[in-house]
Design a protein around this motif. Structure first.
Motif, PDB file in Angstrom:
ATOM      1  N   PRO A 203       0.812  -1.222   0.000  1.00  0.00           N
ATOM      2  CA  PRO A 203       0.000   0.000   0.000  1.00  0.00           C
ATOM      3  C   PRO A 203       0.841   1.266   0.000  1.00  0.00           C
ATOM      4  CG  PRO A 203       0.001  -0.987   2.184  1.00  0.00           C
ATOM      5  CD  PRO A 203       0.732  -1.935   1.295  1.00  0.00           C
ATOM      6  N   CYS A 204       2.093   1.184   0.489  1.00  0.00           N
ATOM      7  CA  CYS A 204       2.934   2.380   0.594  1.00  0.00           C
ATOM      8  C   CYS A 204       4.375   2.014   0.268  1.00  0.00           C
ATOM      9  CB  CYS A 204       2.827   3.001   1.990  1.00  0.00           C
ATOM     10  SG  CYS A 204       2.701   1.799   3.347  1.00  0.00           S
ATOM     11  N   PRO A 205       4.729   1.976  -1.005  1.00  0.00           N
ATOM     12  CA  PRO A 205       6.087   1.591  -1.404  1.00  0.00           C
ATOM     13  C   PRO A 205       7.135   2.583  -0.914  1.00  0.00           C
ATOM     14  CG  PRO A 205       4.855   2.443  -3.285  1.00  0.00           C
ATOM     15  CD  PRO A 205       3.881   2.302  -2.162  1.00  0.00           C
ATOM     16  N   THR A 206       8.291   2.057  -0.516  1.00  0.00           N
ATOM     17  CA  THR A 206       9.385   2.916  -0.077  1.00  0.00           C
ATOM     18  C   THR A 206      10.049   3.568  -1.282  1.00  0.00           C
ATOM     19  OG1 THR A 206      10.988   1.108  -0.209  1.00  0.00           O
ATOM     20  CG2 THR A 206       9.798   1.378   1.877  1.00  0.00           C
ATOM     21  N   LEU A 207      10.823   4.621  -1.011  1.00  0.00           N
ATOM     22  CA  LEU A 207      11.519   5.305  -2.098  1.00  0.00           C
ATOM     23  C   LEU A 207      12.550   4.395  -2.756  1.00  0.00           C
ATOM     24  CD1 LEU A 207      12.211   8.978  -0.982  1.00  0.00           C
ATOM     25  CD2 LEU A 207      10.615   8.159  -2.703  1.00  0.00           C
ATOM     26  N   GLU A 208      13.254   3.565  -1.944  1.00  0.00           N
ATOM     27  CA  GLU A 208      14.217   2.640  -2.522  1.00  0.00           C
ATOM     28  C   GLU A 208      13.530   1.665  -3.468  1.00  0.00           C
ATOM     29  OE1 GLU A 208      15.975   3.221   1.703  1.00  0.00           O
ATOM     30  OE2 GLU A 208      14.074   3.527   0.687  1.00  0.00           O
ATOM     31  N   LEU A 209      12.327   1.225  -3.105  1.00  0.00           N
ATOM     32  CA  LEU A 209      11.599   0.285  -3.943  1.00  0.00           C
ATOM     33  C   LEU A 209      11.125   0.953  -5.237  1.00  0.00           C
ATOM     34  CD1 LEU A 209      10.945  -2.704  -3.360  1.00  0.00           C
ATOM     35  CD2 LEU A 209       8.646  -1.982  -2.711  1.00  0.00           C
ATOM     36  N   GLN A 210      10.735   2.209  -5.139  1.00  0.00           N
ATOM     37  CA  GLN A 210      10.203   2.913  -6.304  1.00  0.00           C
ATOM     38  C   GLN A 210      11.284   3.366  -7.283  1.00  0.00           C
ATOM     39  OE1 GLN A 210       6.982   5.867  -5.554  1.00  0.00           O
ATOM     40  NE2 GLN A 210       7.275   5.366  -3.402  1.00  0.00           N
ATOM     41  N   ASP A 211      12.534   3.330  -6.853  1.00  0.00           N
ATOM     42  CA  ASP A 211      13.601   3.885  -7.679  1.00  0.00           C
ATOM     43  C   ASP A 211      13.619   3.250  -9.066  1.00  0.00           C
ATOM     44  OD1 ASP A 211      15.826   5.450  -8.252  1.00  0.00           O
ATOM     45  OD2 ASP A 211      17.204   3.879  -7.621  1.00  0.00           O
ATOM     46  N   SER A 212      13.257   4.021 -10.080  1.00  0.00           N
ATOM     47  CA  SER A 212      13.275   3.621 -11.505  1.00  0.00           C
ATOM     48  C   SER A 212      12.289   2.498 -11.816  1.00  0.00           C
ATOM     49  CB  SER A 212      14.689   3.197 -11.929  1.00  0.00           C
ATOM     50  OG  SER A 212      15.606   4.243 -11.728  1.00  0.00           O
ATOM     51  N   ARG A 462      15.538  13.560   0.554  1.00  0.00           N
ATOM     52  CA  ARG A 462      16.601  12.556   0.421  1.00  0.00           C
ATOM     53  C   ARG A 462      17.641  12.984  -0.622  1.00  0.00           C
ATOM     54  NH1 ARG A 462      14.554   7.123   1.443  1.00  0.00           N
ATOM     55  NH2 ARG A 462      13.058   7.287   3.167  1.00  0.00           N
ATOM     56  N   GLU A 463      17.170  13.557  -1.719  1.00  0.00           N
ATOM     57  CA  GLU A 463      18.099  13.986  -2.769  1.00  0.00           C
ATOM     58  C   GLU A 463      19.010  15.088  -2.255  1.00  0.00           C
ATOM     59  OE1 GLU A 463      18.032  15.057  -7.536  1.00  0.00           O
ATOM     60  OE2 GLU A 463      16.175  15.206  -6.358  1.00  0.00           O
ATOM     61  N   LEU A 464      18.451  15.999  -1.468  1.00  0.00           N
ATOM     62  CA  LEU A 464      19.239  17.097  -0.919  1.00  0.00           C
ATOM     63  C   LEU A 464      20.326  16.579   0.020  1.00  0.00           C
ATOM     64  CD1 LEU A 464      19.578  20.204  -0.544  1.00  0.00           C
ATOM     65  CD2 LEU A 464      17.968  20.016   1.372  1.00  0.00           C
ATOM     66  N   GLY A 466      21.520  13.379   0.069  1.00  0.00           N
ATOM     67  CA  GLY A 466      22.276  12.252  -0.472  1.00  0.00           C
ATOM     68  C   GLY A 466      21.959  10.931   0.204  1.00  0.00           C
ATOM     69  N   LEU A 467      20.725  10.767   0.664  1.00  0.00           N
ATOM     70  CA  LEU A 467      20.298   9.540   1.337  1.00  0.00           C
ATOM     71  C   LEU A 467      19.660   8.598   0.324  1.00  0.00           C
ATOM     72  CD1 LEU A 467      18.756  11.153   4.541  1.00  0.00           C
ATOM     73  CD2 LEU A 467      20.899   9.878   4.399  1.00  0.00           C
ATOM     74  N   PRO A 468      19.589   7.285   0.646  1.00  0.00           N
ATOM     75  CA  PRO A 468      18.977   6.335  -0.296  1.00  0.00           C
ATOM     76  C   PRO A 468      17.588   6.791  -0.736  1.00  0.00           C
ATOM     77  CG  PRO A 468      19.996   5.163   1.528  1.00  0.00           C
ATOM     78  CD  PRO A 468      20.070   6.629   1.856  1.00  0.00           C
ATOM     79  N   PRO A 469      17.258   6.653  -2.023  1.00  0.00           N
ATOM     80  CA  PRO A 469      17.979   5.940  -3.074  1.00  0.00           C
ATOM     81  C   PRO A 469      18.993   6.788  -3.843  1.00  0.00           C
ATOM     82  CG  PRO A 469      15.856   6.616  -3.904  1.00  0.00           C
ATOM     83  CD  PRO A 469      15.911   7.079  -2.471  1.00  0.00           C
ATOM     84  N   PHE A 470      19.342   7.963  -3.330  1.00  0.00           N
ATOM     85  CA  PHE A 470      20.300   8.838  -4.015  1.00  0.00           C
ATOM     86  C   PHE A 470      21.721   8.631  -3.487  1.00  0.00           C
ATOM     87  CE2 PHE A 470      16.134  10.872  -3.979  1.00  0.00           C
ATOM     88  CZ  PHE A 470      15.920  11.010  -5.331  1.00  0.00           C
ATOM     89  N   ALA A 508      28.370   5.977  -0.050  1.00  0.00           N
ATOM     90  CA  ALA A 508      28.841   5.773  -1.422  1.00  0.00           C
ATOM     91  C   ALA A 508      27.772   6.252  -2.378  1.00  0.00           C
ATOM     92  CB  ALA A 508      29.167   4.297  -1.664  1.00  0.00           C
ATOM     93  N   GLY A 509      28.171   6.476  -3.611  1.00  0.00           N
ATOM     94  CA  GLY A 509      27.238   6.996  -4.602  1.00  0.00           C
ATOM     95  C   GLY A 509      26.231   5.983  -5.082  1.00  0.00           C
ATOM     96  N   SER A 510      26.539   4.683  -4.953  1.00  0.00           N
ATOM     97  CA  SER A 510      25.632   3.632  -5.427  1.00  0.00           C
ATOM     98  C   SER A 510      25.866   2.368  -4.618  1.00  0.00           C
ATOM     99  CB  SER A 510      25.883   3.341  -6.910  1.00  0.00           C
ATOM    100  OG  SER A 510      27.163   2.739  -7.086  1.00  0.00           O
ATOM    101  N   PRO A 511      24.887   1.455  -4.593  1.00  0.00           N
ATOM    102  CA  PRO A 511      25.082   0.181  -3.883  1.00  0.00           C
ATOM    103  C   PRO A 511      26.244  -0.626  -4.433  1.00  0.00           C
ATOM    104  CG  PRO A 511      22.754   0.520  -4.384  1.00  0.00           C
ATOM    105  CD  PRO A 511      23.516   1.584  -5.110  1.00  0.00           C
ATOM    106  N   GLU A 512      26.460  -0.560  -5.757  1.00  0.00           N
ATOM    107  CA  GLU A 512      27.546  -1.323  -6.364  1.00  0.00           C
ATOM    108  C   GLU A 512      28.913  -0.798  -5.908  1.00  0.00           C
ATOM    109  OE1 GLU A 512      23.852  -1.766  -8.406  1.00  0.00           O
ATOM    110  OE2 GLU A 512      25.015   0.064  -8.038  1.00  0.00           O
ATOM    111  N   ALA A 513      29.066   0.529  -5.849  1.00  0.00           N
ATOM    112  CA  ALA A 513      30.338   1.107  -5.403  1.00  0.00           C
ATOM    113  C   ALA A 513      30.606   0.756  -3.947  1.00  0.00           C
ATOM    114  CB  ALA A 513      30.317   2.625  -5.593  1.00  0.00           C
TER     115      ALA A 513
END
Length: 543
Positions: A203-212, A462-464, A466-470, A508-513
């Motif tokens: 019912p309420c997706p998180t921002l990390e889940l919604q990313d792209s 979050r974007e300001l 730099g928190l997940p998903p940014f 880090a800038g991304s989960p992979e990094a």
């Protein structure tokens, strides 16, 4: 095995615990029927669930979006909390599996109780079900099967033709031990590699889940109806003489209880207060001094009411020290409670409502049979249904010192709405929130039945910052935390910040990094993570 290797890399841990989580609990002999599987199951002849109705259209839209996806694996179905989830699951299964006897599906749920309930219901509808991990052999064998399980079922033996994650916002999908593997990330990687559809239902997706990812929703009026009735009590308008329990709240509790009694139902009124113990903050009535621990200076609490004629005990939650409940400045035994805990709130609520109130004190304690129950947010997981859910101090959830606090607060409202399903149309409000910020984004989203209102506000914050998903975070703590952080690659070392003497956050800038940097740190030592002397948790829920 390769999926286990990915999980150990992605969540900065050793491979062995992930392999154990993916392995059956006992020796498997194919052909035998275990306790988690049913003999005589046969390929399902699907009902015509997708031919019409909002649930069928949601299922079709989700699978169409998956077939057309260009970003990360997974499509989100934003199903309102009061809507039943099983019809959507069956519609997705019917659309994706049909009568193909060779296809399998995987359905992840938050708890074992949910898995057992959903498995029984799917079997009644004719679907062949294998409960994971008990039905590991059935899940691995050829033929049509629906594997139902909790987070470890993400490693079920066969690659599913369809994966469904119910209540995808839930924290239960994160492993409690290191590596804190997230099953939602695992199934996304599995679906990406296999090219099979993945549907997150929440019912309420998180921002990390919604990313792209694409979000599929019901028409706005229908989604609004699915959030039930919410009443917001503005604490700024209350009469100070009424104390912590204003007459408007007491009236709603009594009315809900009376309506249930007239209907012959025994659903309790549930009150939520996220403060354990009896008193969380005390002061002296004579000198007004706050009671603080003489060793570490933290505020002391009173966990239980003292027996008549006896002096209580004050304890420190930081260092564990205890002392008699006497003022540390003047020695007076007369202390007043500035911030009540659940135990004290139970006494006060019973006095002002005139109803019997039971306390739900722990995850394994029995649920009392009183008409009114009070407890921390865990009480929402201990009862199956409620006549009314009242949040006595919701500001504590809205402004908790965690960057995910707003999303967690909306999840609580969704859980409460699910418990009172159907009540709003018969007896009035189902969820009551007492707050000093009635126009908060969380409450606006719940009133409008549009979680996107909160997502838009959170995304900007979050974007300001730099928190997940940014960005991606890891928590490093323990005796060797400082030494471990000092050996990080330069690109990660620049993003290290100290939270305490043995507690650090790595950005880090991304989960992979982040995963590559932490993996390099571990590979520099012959024993890997075992020699770091620190606990590493990727994307922690507690920050």
């Amino acid at each position: 095995v390769e999926l286990c290797r990915f999980s150990a890399w992605r969540f900065a841990g050793r491979l062995r615990p992930v392999l154990l989580a993916a392995s059956p609990e006992r020796i498997v002999r194919f052909g035998e029927v275990g306790p988690g599987e049913r003999a005589g199951s046969r390929p399902h002849a699907p009902r015509d669930l997708t031919a019409g109705g909002p649930v069928g259209r949601l299922a079709e839209a989700a699978l169409t979006a998956e077939a057309e996806r260009t970003g990360p694996a997974g499509t989100i179905v934003r199903l309102p909390p009061t809507f039943e989830r099983q019809p959507l699951v069956e519609a997705l299964l019917a659309e994706a599996l049909g009568e193909d006897a060779g296809k399998s599906a995987l359905v992840l749920v938050e708890s074992r109780a949910d898995a057992e309930r959903l498995g029984r219901n799917l079997e009644r509808s004719g679907w062949p079900v294998a409960a994971y991990p008990e039905g590991w052999a059935r899940a691995a064998a050829p033929g049509q099967v629906v594997v139902v399980g909790t987070r470890n079922a993400a490693f079920s033996p066969r690659t599913p033709s369809l994966t469904i994650v119910l209540d995808a916002h839930g924290e239960a999908y994160r492993a409690e031990r290191v590596p804190a593997v997230d099953a939602r990330v695992v199934v996304a990687e599995r679906s990406r590699r296999a090219g099979t559809p993945l549907v997150y239902v929440t019912p309420c997706p998180t921002l990390e889940l919604q990313d792209s990812r694409r979000v599929v929703t019901l028409p706005a009026p229908l989604e609004r109806e699915g959030w039930g009735s919410l009443v917001v009590l503005d604490r700024r308008e209350e009469d100070p003489a009424e104390g912590a329990y204003p007459s408007s709240l007491v009236r709603l509790v009594r009315d809900a209880h009376s309506a249930e009694a007239e209907a012959g139902s025994n659903r309790p009124v549930v009150c939520v207060l996220n403060r354990t113990g009896r008193a969380r903050l005390l002061a002296c009535r004579l000198c007004h001094s706050l009671q603080r621990c003489p060793r570490c200076g933290a505020a002391e609490i009173e966990a239980a009411r003292p027996a008549p004629g006896q002096v209580g005990v004050l304890s420190c939650v930081r260092c564990g020290g205890e002392r008699p409940a006497l003022c540390s400045e003047c020695g007076s035994a007369s202390l007043k409670i500035l911030r009540a805990g659940v135990s004290r709130a139970r006494e006060e609520l019973e006095a002002v409502t005139g109803l019997r109130v039971g306390e739900v004190s722990g995850p394994r304690s029995p649920v009392p049979s009183e008409p009114v129950l009070i407890g921390t947010e865990a009480v929402l997981h201990r009862v199956r249904s409620a006549a009314l859910v009242a949040f006595l101090a919701f500001d504590q959830q809205l402004f908790a010192p965690r960057f995910r606090a707003a999303e967690e607060a909306l999840v609580l409202l969704a859980r409460a709405a699910r418990l009172v399903t159907g009540r709003a149309r018969r007896h009035g409000p189902g969820v009551v929130v007492r707050t000093s910020v009635p126009d908060h984004d969380v409450l606006r989203a719940a009133r409008l039945g549009d979680p996107g209102v909160l997502a838009a506000a959170e995304r900007a914050r979050r974007e300001l910052l730099g928190l997940p998903p940014f960005g991606s975070l890891a928590l490093v703590e323990g005796e060797g935390a400082e030494a471990a952080c000092s050996r990080l690659p330069a690109e990660l070392a620049a993003g290290v910040s100290r939270l305490g003497p043995e507690r650090f956050v790595v950005r880090a800038g991304s989960p992979e990094a982040l995963a590559d940097g932490l993996a390099g740190l571990a590979s520099a030592s012959p024993s890997g993570f075992a020699t770091l002397g620190a606990r590493v948790e990727v994307e922690p829920l507690s920050l």
